[in-house]
Design a protein around this motif. Structure first.
Motif, PDB file in Angstrom:
ATOM      1  N   CYS A 190     -17.637 -32.654 -38.429  1.00  0.00           N
ATOM      2  CA  CYS A 190     -19.002 -32.294 -38.062  1.00  0.00           C
ATOM      3  C   CYS A 190     -20.002 -33.377 -38.477  1.00  0.00           C
ATOM      4  CB  CYS A 190     -19.355 -30.954 -38.715  1.00  0.00           C
ATOM      5  SG  CYS A 190     -21.014 -30.390 -38.285  1.00  0.00           S
ATOM      6  N   GLU A 191     -20.616 -33.979 -37.484  1.00  0.00           N
ATOM      7  CA  GLU A 191     -21.599 -35.032 -37.758  1.00  0.00           C
ATOM      8  C   GLU A 191     -22.834 -34.499 -38.488  1.00  0.00           C
ATOM      9  OE1 GLU A 191     -22.572 -37.552 -34.423  1.00  0.00           O
ATOM     10  OE2 GLU A 191     -20.546 -37.303 -33.619  1.00  0.00           O
ATOM     11  N   ILE A 192     -23.210 -33.266 -38.226  1.00  0.00           N
ATOM     12  CA  ILE A 192     -24.376 -32.684 -38.906  1.00  0.00           C
ATOM     13  C   ILE A 192     -24.101 -32.559 -40.399  1.00  0.00           C
ATOM     14  CG2 ILE A 192     -25.809 -30.611 -39.140  1.00  0.00           C
ATOM     15  CD1 ILE A 192     -25.566 -30.294 -36.081  1.00  0.00           C
ATOM     16  N   CYS A 193     -22.943 -32.039 -40.758  1.00  0.00           N
ATOM     17  CA  CYS A 193     -22.582 -31.892 -42.171  1.00  0.00           C
ATOM     18  C   CYS A 193     -22.583 -33.251 -42.869  1.00  0.00           C
ATOM     19  CB  CYS A 193     -21.194 -31.259 -42.320  1.00  0.00           C
ATOM     20  SG  CYS A 193     -21.031 -29.627 -41.611  1.00  0.00           S
ATOM     21  N   VAL A 194     -21.973 -34.230 -42.230  1.00  0.00           N
ATOM     22  CA  VAL A 194     -21.893 -35.575 -42.810  1.00  0.00           C
ATOM     23  C   VAL A 194     -23.297 -36.163 -42.964  1.00  0.00           C
ATOM     24  CG1 VAL A 194     -21.065 -37.941 -42.428  1.00  0.00           C
ATOM     25  CG2 VAL A 194     -19.538 -35.980 -42.010  1.00  0.00           C
ATOM     26  N   GLY A 195     -24.109 -36.027 -41.932  1.00  0.00           N
ATOM     27  CA  GLY A 195     -25.475 -36.548 -42.004  1.00  0.00           C
ATOM     28  C   GLY A 195     -26.293 -35.881 -43.092  1.00  0.00           C
ATOM     29  N   GLU A 196     -26.170 -34.566 -43.198  1.00  0.00           N
ATOM     30  CA  GLU A 196     -26.909 -33.840 -44.231  1.00  0.00           C
ATOM     31  C   GLU A 196     -26.510 -34.306 -45.634  1.00  0.00           C
ATOM     32  OE1 GLU A 196     -27.838 -29.599 -44.040  1.00  0.00           O
ATOM     33  OE2 GLU A 196     -26.838 -29.581 -42.086  1.00  0.00           O
ATOM     34  N   ALA A 197     -25.214 -34.484 -45.865  1.00  0.00           N
ATOM     35  CA  ALA A 197     -24.757 -34.920 -47.190  1.00  0.00           C
ATOM     36  C   ALA A 197     -25.316 -36.296 -47.529  1.00  0.00           C
ATOM     37  CB  ALA A 197     -23.234 -34.920 -47.252  1.00  0.00           C
ATOM     38  N   HIS A 198     -25.238 -37.221 -46.570  1.00  0.00           N
ATOM     39  CA  HIS A 198     -25.768 -38.579 -46.805  1.00  0.00           C
ATOM     40  C   HIS A 198     -27.275 -38.543 -47.050  1.00  0.00           C
ATOM     41  CE1 HIS A 198     -22.300 -41.234 -46.123  1.00  0.00           C
ATOM     42  NE2 HIS A 198     -21.879 -40.290 -45.285  1.00  0.00           N
ATOM     43  N   ASP A 199     -27.994 -37.814 -46.219  1.00  0.00           N
ATOM     44  CA  ASP A 199     -29.449 -37.737 -46.385  1.00  0.00           C
ATOM     45  C   ASP A 199     -29.826 -37.090 -47.715  1.00  0.00           C
ATOM     46  OD1 ASP A 199     -29.658 -38.893 -43.886  1.00  0.00           O
ATOM     47  OD2 ASP A 199     -30.356 -37.061 -42.877  1.00  0.00           O
ATOM     48  N   ALA A 200     -29.124 -36.027 -48.071  1.00  0.00           N
ATOM     49  CA  ALA A 200     -29.433 -35.321 -49.319  1.00  0.00           C
ATOM     50  C   ALA A 200     -29.234 -36.236 -50.518  1.00  0.00           C
ATOM     51  CB  ALA A 200     -28.555 -34.078 -49.452  1.00  0.00           C
ATOM     52  N   PRO A 239     -21.853 -31.701 -56.550  1.00  0.00           N
ATOM     53  CA  PRO A 239     -21.684 -30.396 -55.909  1.00  0.00           C
ATOM     54  C   PRO A 239     -22.873 -29.468 -56.115  1.00  0.00           C
ATOM     55  CG  PRO A 239     -20.331 -30.540 -57.869  1.00  0.00           C
ATOM     56  CD  PRO A 239     -20.890 -31.909 -57.625  1.00  0.00           C
ATOM     57  N   THR A 240     -23.557 -29.628 -57.230  1.00  0.00           N
ATOM     58  CA  THR A 240     -24.710 -28.766 -57.509  1.00  0.00           C
ATOM     59  C   THR A 240     -25.803 -28.969 -56.471  1.00  0.00           C
ATOM     60  OG1 THR A 240     -24.179 -28.847 -59.860  1.00  0.00           O
ATOM     61  CG2 THR A 240     -26.378 -28.093 -59.272  1.00  0.00           C
ATOM     62  N   LEU A 241     -26.028 -30.199 -56.069  1.00  0.00           N
ATOM     63  CA  LEU A 241     -27.038 -30.487 -55.043  1.00  0.00           C
ATOM     64  C   LEU A 241     -26.649 -29.832 -53.721  1.00  0.00           C
ATOM     65  CD1 LEU A 241     -29.548 -31.954 -53.915  1.00  0.00           C
ATOM     66  CD2 LEU A 241     -28.041 -33.928 -53.486  1.00  0.00           C
ATOM     67  N   ALA A 250     -32.092 -37.501 -53.090  1.00  0.00           N
ATOM     68  CA  ALA A 250     -31.926 -37.143 -54.507  1.00  0.00           C
ATOM     69  C   ALA A 250     -31.943 -38.399 -55.373  1.00  0.00           C
ATOM     70  CB  ALA A 250     -30.635 -36.361 -54.709  1.00  0.00           C
ATOM     71  N   ASN A 251     -31.319 -39.476 -54.902  1.00  0.00           N
ATOM     72  CA  ASN A 251     -31.302 -40.732 -55.656  1.00  0.00           C
ATOM     73  C   ASN A 251     -32.693 -41.346 -55.784  1.00  0.00           C
ATOM     74  OD1 ASN A 251     -28.562 -40.549 -56.116  1.00  0.00           O
ATOM     75  ND2 ASN A 251     -28.009 -41.924 -54.442  1.00  0.00           N
ATOM     76  N   ARG A 252     -33.574 -41.012 -54.841  1.00  0.00           N
ATOM     77  CA  ARG A 252     -34.961 -41.495 -54.906  1.00  0.00           C
ATOM     78  C   ARG A 252     -35.844 -40.558 -55.726  1.00  0.00           C
ATOM     79  NH1 ARG A 252     -34.240 -41.910 -49.291  1.00  0.00           N
ATOM     80  NH2 ARG A 252     -35.920 -40.424 -48.966  1.00  0.00           N
ATOM     81  N   GLY A 253     -35.254 -39.500 -56.266  1.00  0.00           N
ATOM     82  CA  GLY A 253     -36.011 -38.576 -57.101  1.00  0.00           C
ATOM     83  C   GLY A 253     -36.726 -37.470 -56.354  1.00  0.00           C
ATOM     84  N   VAL A 254     -36.382 -37.265 -55.095  1.00  0.00           N
ATOM     85  CA  VAL A 254     -37.014 -36.214 -54.298  1.00  0.00           C
ATOM     86  C   VAL A 254     -36.519 -34.852 -54.816  1.00  0.00           C
ATOM     87  CG1 VAL A 254     -37.241 -35.247 -51.972  1.00  0.00           C
ATOM     88  CG2 VAL A 254     -37.155 -37.732 -52.292  1.00  0.00           C
ATOM     89  N   PRO A 255     -37.431 -33.926 -55.096  1.00  0.00           N
ATOM     90  CA  PRO A 255     -37.015 -32.596 -55.562  1.00  0.00           C
ATOM     91  C   PRO A 255     -36.223 -31.847 -54.496  1.00  0.00           C
ATOM     92  CG  PRO A 255     -39.389 -32.907 -55.845  1.00  0.00           C
ATOM     93  CD  PRO A 255     -38.880 -34.067 -55.046  1.00  0.00           C
ATOM     94  N   VAL A 256     -35.331 -30.970 -54.948  1.00  0.00           N
ATOM     95  CA  VAL A 256     -34.442 -30.256 -54.035  1.00  0.00           C
ATOM     96  C   VAL A 256     -35.208 -29.450 -52.986  1.00  0.00           C
ATOM     97  CG1 VAL A 256     -34.076 -28.172 -55.430  1.00  0.00           C
ATOM     98  CG2 VAL A 256     -32.287 -28.960 -53.898  1.00  0.00           C
ATOM     99  N   GLU A 257     -36.369 -28.920 -53.334  1.00  0.00           N
ATOM    100  CA  GLU A 257     -37.166 -28.156 -52.365  1.00  0.00           C
ATOM    101  C   GLU A 257     -37.580 -29.047 -51.200  1.00  0.00           C
ATOM    102  OE1 GLU A 257     -37.896 -28.331 -55.673  1.00  0.00           O
ATOM    103  OE2 GLU A 257     -37.195 -26.328 -56.273  1.00  0.00           O
ATOM    104  N   GLN A 258     -37.966 -30.281 -51.497  1.00  0.00           N
ATOM    105  CA  GLN A 258     -38.366 -31.213 -50.441  1.00  0.00           C
ATOM    106  C   GLN A 258     -37.163 -31.703 -49.641  1.00  0.00           C
ATOM    107  OE1 GLN A 258     -40.852 -34.323 -52.010  1.00  0.00           O
ATOM    108  NE2 GLN A 258     -42.357 -32.880 -52.846  1.00  0.00           N
ATOM    109  N   ILE A 259     -36.017 -31.826 -50.314  1.00  0.00           N
ATOM    110  CA  ILE A 259     -34.792 -32.194 -49.600  1.00  0.00           C
ATOM    111  C   ILE A 259     -34.454 -31.101 -48.592  1.00  0.00           C
ATOM    112  CG2 ILE A 259     -32.306 -32.578 -49.837  1.00  0.00           C
ATOM    113  CD1 ILE A 259     -32.914 -33.859 -52.601  1.00  0.00           C
ATOM    114  N   ARG A 260     -34.558 -29.836 -49.021  1.00  0.00           N
ATOM    115  CA  ARG A 260     -34.303 -28.713 -48.106  1.00  0.00           C
ATOM    116  C   ARG A 260     -35.209 -28.783 -46.888  1.00  0.00           C
ATOM    117  NH1 ARG A 260     -34.883 -24.769 -52.604  1.00  0.00           N
ATOM    118  NH2 ARG A 260     -32.872 -24.756 -53.608  1.00  0.00           N
ATOM    119  N   ASP A 261     -36.506 -29.024 -47.136  1.00  0.00           N
ATOM    120  CA  ASP A 261     -37.477 -29.097 -46.036  1.00  0.00           C
ATOM    121  C   ASP A 261     -37.139 -30.241 -45.077  1.00  0.00           C
ATOM    122  OD1 ASP A 261     -38.827 -26.955 -47.153  1.00  0.00           O
ATOM    123  OD2 ASP A 261     -40.392 -28.199 -48.075  1.00  0.00           O
TER     124      ASP A 261
END
Length: 140
Positions: A105-115, A72-74, A119-130
């Motif tokens: 909502c497909e956008i919400c679902v897609g965003e959660a999966h992508d995020a 949830p924090t992510l 994150a599992n690959r170690g991408v920082p949250v700032e880059q995930i946002r971008d």
């Protein structure tokens, strides 16, 4: 009754004891929330964990609710680009999984999966946002 300083001290001590007993009784009779609610109120992270049960959903939607439950924090740090912020007042992507909006909502679902994937690959949250902004900000 009481004579002299010793009497006054004894009377004062007795009064203090009576006040303490009355106060203890008052405090113990106050309505208190269950310990679980008290812990949640004192722990901001506990409040973030409030999502709908993933078992109520199927497929990719269920996986998205599981992501929200797991991290949830992510999701609380990410914007949702489907427009739910304006339409229903969501403050973050996590809010989509606190109600049934994420299930429709497909956008919400897609965003959660992508995020989660990033994150599992170690991408920082700032880059995930971008990355989410680049992919979803235009409704795609």
């Amino acid at each position: 009754m009481f004579k002299g300083v010793k009497g006054i001290v004894a009377l004062t001590a007795a009064a203090v004891v009576v006040v303490a007993i009355v106060y203890a009784g008052y405090v113990s009779n106050q309505v208190r929330p269950p310990a679980r609610q008290m812990a949640a109120a004192s722990d901001p992270a506990a409040r973030l964990r409030i999502t709908l049960d993933p078992k109520n959903f199927q497929g990719n939607v269920r996986e998205a609710y599981e992501i929200a439950e797991r991290d949830p924090t992510l999701l609380a740090q990410l914007h949702c680009y489907c427009g739910c912020d304006k339409a229903i007042g969501h403050k973050s992507l996590l809010d989509c999984y606190r109600d049934t909006h994420g299930s429709r909502c497909e956008i919400c679902v897609g965003e959660a999966h992508d995020a989660e994937s990033m994150a599992n690959r170690g991408v920082p949250v700032e880059q995930i946002r971008d990355a989410l902004r680049a992919r979803y900000a235009h409704g795609s």
